[in-house]
Enzyme design. Sequence first.
Site, short mmCIF file in Angstrom:
data_model
loop_
_atom_site.label_atom_id
_atom_site.label_comp_id
_atom_site.label_asym_id
_atom_site.label_seq_id
_atom_site.Cartn_x
_atom_site.Cartn_y
_atom_site.Cartn_z
CB THR A 14 14.43 -7.00 1.70
OG1 THR A 14 15.89 -7.19 2.12
CG2 THR A 14 13.55 -7.02 3.13
CG HIS B 151 -1.97 -0.74 0.95
ND1 HIS B 151 -3.12 -0.62 0.51
CD2 HIS B 151 -2.15 -2.14 1.50
CE1 HIS B 151 -4.05 -1.74 0.62
NE2 HIS B 151 -3.48 -2.69 1.38
#
Length: 193
Positions: A163, A104
Site C-alpha cells: 500500500t 472504482h
Amino acid sequence: MKRTLKEILYLSRCFLYTKIEIPSARLLRLPIDIRNKNGIDFGNKLTTGYGCRIESFSENGIKALSFGENVQINDYVHIAALEKVKIGDNVLIASKVFISDLNHGSYNGDAEDSNPNEIAKNRKLFSAPVEICNNVWIGELCSILPGVTIGANSIIGANSVVTKDIPPNSIAVGNPAKVIKQYNFSAKKWEKI
C-alpha cells in the site's frame, strides 16, 4: 526434464501465437486475456504463465502499461493500468499476483470521495501511478495497489499487500507490507530492520 508430445504441441502453439501477436515477447502461454493491446508496451522478451489478464484502460494509443526487458510473470497474474503501470527490467512475478493503478471510486477522505450509495461499477475511476523498478521479485498472491513504487532489487513476500512505497534493496512482507530487511552492501548480507 523430458516433455511429453502434448506439452511440446502446447508450447509450439503458444510460441506461434506469441510471434504473431506480440513478436517482441519470448513466450505468452495460452490462454491469455490481453485487453486494449494498443495501450500496452510489451517490452522485450516478456514471458507469461497460464491464464494471465493484462489490460490497459488508456485511450488514444497512450501506453499506460509498460514492461521492461526480460520480465517474467507466472500463472493467473492480473495487471490493470489506467494512467501508468511501469514494470522494469528483469522483474519476476509469481502466480496469482494483482497489480493495478486504479480504483472504482475515491476513498481518501477528501472532497472527491465516492458516495457509498453509488453503484460500485459506475463510480468514477481514480488512479495513481505504480512503478516496479528493475530486478524486483514479487511473491505468490501479492497485491500491489495504486500509487506505489517498489525500489530496485527488492523482494515482496508471498501474500503481501503493498500500500506504500518500498525502498530499494529491501524485503517487505505482510498486510500492509512492511520492510523487515535491507541489504547491507558493506557487510554483503540482508539485515533485519
